[in-house]
Design a protein around this motif. Structure first.
Motif, PDB file in Angstrom:
ATOM      1  N   SER A 157       0.833  -1.209   0.000  1.00 19.85           N
ATOM      2  CA  SER A 157       0.000   0.000   0.000  1.00 19.85           C
ATOM      3  C   SER A 157       0.863   1.252   0.000  1.00 19.85           C
ATOM      4  N   ARG A 158       0.351   2.253  -0.691  1.00 16.46           N
ATOM      5  CA  ARG A 158       1.023   3.549  -0.734  1.00 16.46           C
ATOM      6  C   ARG A 158      -0.041   4.636  -0.651  1.00 16.46           C
ATOM      7  N   ASP A 159       0.113   5.525   0.315  1.00 19.11           N
ATOM      8  CA  ASP A 159      -0.843   6.628   0.512  1.00 19.11           C
ATOM      9  C   ASP A 159      -2.271   6.126   0.691  1.00 19.11           C
ATOM     10  N   VAL A 160      -2.436   5.005   1.382  1.00 18.63           N
ATOM     11  CA  VAL A 160      -3.759   4.490   1.721  1.00 18.63           C
ATOM     12  C   VAL A 160      -4.174   5.095   3.063  1.00 18.63           C
ATOM     13  N   ALA A 161      -5.326   5.762   3.085  1.00 19.25           N
ATOM     14  CA  ALA A 161      -5.733   6.477   4.289  1.00 19.25           C
ATOM     15  C   ALA A 161      -6.015   5.537   5.457  1.00 19.25           C
ATOM     16  N   ARG A 162      -6.626   4.389   5.178  1.00 20.58           N
ATOM     17  CA  ARG A 162      -7.025   3.500   6.277  1.00 20.58           C
ATOM     18  C   ARG A 162      -7.065   2.054   5.819  1.00 20.58           C
ATOM     19  N   VAL A 163      -6.429   1.193   6.605  1.00 21.56           N
ATOM     20  CA  VAL A 163      -6.553  -0.254   6.419  1.00 21.56           C
ATOM     21  C   VAL A 163      -7.435  -0.771   7.555  1.00 21.56           C
ATOM     22  N   GLN A 164      -8.638  -1.220   7.186  1.00 20.44           N
ATOM     23  CA  GLN A 164      -9.611  -1.650   8.197  1.00 20.44           C
ATOM     24  C   GLN A 164      -9.620  -3.173   8.307  1.00 20.44           C
ATOM     25  N   VAL A 165      -9.435  -3.641   9.540  1.00 19.69           N
ATOM     26  CA  VAL A 165      -9.444  -5.080   9.784  1.00 19.69           C
ATOM     27  C   VAL A 165     -10.866  -5.528  10.067  1.00 19.69           C
ATOM     28  N   LYS A 166     -11.356  -6.495   9.294  1.00 21.55           N
ATOM     29  CA  LYS A 166     -12.724  -6.989   9.454  1.00 21.55           C
ATOM     30  C   LYS A 166     -12.776  -8.065  10.537  1.00 21.55           C
TER      31      LYS A 166
END
Length: 393
Positions: free
Chosen positions: A363-372
């Motif tokens: 990932s590059r410049d991804v605002a949020r990685v949400q864990v489900k």
């Protein structure tokens, strides 16, 4: 006991009671504008309420709060009878005759753009808090918004006036009679102007000294937005190209790239990795950043679900660029994600805890990685939420 969570544009706490606060274990409040008085502030401190506000107005006097969504104009036609607060969610255009009206406001909040004449700049900036862009224009100017094309149509209406825009003037029309435009007495001022080589000697003196002049080769096509550079775009624009936004270069355009003589992009260039050599060989080349896309590119998708089925269609891999929400199938192995996916500039990527490290790695410049799979704030059943434009407690 439940927790209270309040989110509002305008939050009126002047009638807040101790009984209301006692009904909750804790209280968290967020607002752009909060109205309080001495009694309310004492209660907030006593009950340890967490309050986050852009502007807090503490007064025993009655205060009127008005809100506008969209475009608003402030001139001399309406002067507030008493001090008031104004919130504009959009564009506020202040006219040169609005000095008395400005004085009538306690404060003005602009979430967007503020247009203000130079003579009122000091007063306006003292009254206004701007979450966005402030544009100050000459009092005697004709206001034109955005990209202004100085073409044959503009020439028909040109007057001996000063014209201003907050973006750019473009004089790239090969059929424009530059001498005729100069003869009208029109003058121009703004951040930037784009001229062609043949028109520049005649038109450049019409612009103010602080306007940045960009001179392009004759025959350059100017695109005032993002562009997908494919066969149709080449046919339409030719071999000289100036783009004011981002450019996405399509697959299979290697031979067409070799024909480009001039290329400029104000934004980024999204380029299939296989075309890097052909692109970098363009004689005159300028851009902000080059983003190489491995495999198949998906650009700007509002919602996207990635699973084995899509990967079977594009076994070379997938790059997601500027997508709003990307959801990964739980069956995808972390090793597959690391080898086959790339995420660039996406707002949110949803994945399982097992996939999280692999997603971060690509990932590059991804605002949020949400864990489900976990119990997030939205699933809490012990929180009372109040959301609204205007809330009184």
């Amino acid at each position: 006991m439940k927790k209270l969570n309040v989110n509002a544009a305008v939050l009126d706490l002047r009638q807040l009671s101790e009984e209301t606060l006692d009904a909750y274990e804790s209280c968290t409040m967020e607002a752009a504008v909060v109205l309080t008085n001495r009694r309310a502030q004492s209660l907030l401190a006593k009950k340890a309420v967490q309050l986050d506000a852009a502007v807090t107005i503490n007064s025993e006097e009655e205060r009127e709060v008005n809100m506008v969504n969209g475009k608003a104009t402030l001139d001399g036609s309406s002067i507030p009878e008493k001090k008031q607060v104004w919130m504009v969610n959009g564009k506020l255009d202040i006219k040169p005759e609005a000095a008395a009206a400005l004085e009538g406001y306690e404060s003005i909040m602009v979430n967007g753009k503020l247009y203000c004449p130079a003579s009122l700049a000091s007063l306006a900036l003292a009254k206004c808090s701007v979450n966005g862009k402030t544009c100050i224009y000459p009092d005697d100017a004709v206001l034109l918004n955005g990209v202004v094309k100085l073409d044959r149509g503009f020439l028909l209406r040109a007057q001996p006036r000063l014209y201003w825009t907050d973006r750019v003037f473009v004089a790239a029309d090969p059929k424009l009679d530059a001498a005729a435009l100069a003869a009208t007495g029109a003058r121009f001022t703004g951040p930037k102007a784009i001229l062609t080589e043949s028109n520049a000697p005649v038109l450049a003196p019409l612009f103010s000294d602080d306007t940045q002049l960009i001179v392009l080769p004759d025959g350059t096509a100017v695109v005032d937005d993002d562009l997908e550079l494919n066969t149709a775009a080449f046919r339409r624009c030719g071999t000289r190209l100036y783009v004011m936004g981002d450019v996405t270069v399509a697959d299979g355009t290697e031979e067409l790239l070799k024909k480009l003589e001039y290329f400029h992009a104000d934004g980024d260039v999204l380029l299939p990795a296989a075309l890097e050599e052909a692109f970098c060989a363009i004689p005159e080349l300028d851009y902000q950043e080059l983003k190489l896309l491995e495999g198949h590119a998906i650009v700007g998708a509002p919602m996207l679900r990635l699973g084995r089925e899509l990967l079977e269609l594009y076994p070379e891999g997938i790059t997601c660029v500027d997508c709003a929400a990307v959801d990964l199938d739980k069956d995808l192995e972390p090793d597959t994600i690391a080898k086959k996916f790339r995420f660039d500039g996406c707002a949110m990527v949803s994945c399982t805890a097992r996939q999280e490290n692999a997603v971060h790695a690509v990932s590059r410049d991804v605002a949020r990685v949400q864990v489900k799979g976990g119990k997030g704030p939205e699933a809490e059943d012990d929180v009372v939420r109040m959301n609204g434009a205007r809330i009184c407690l």
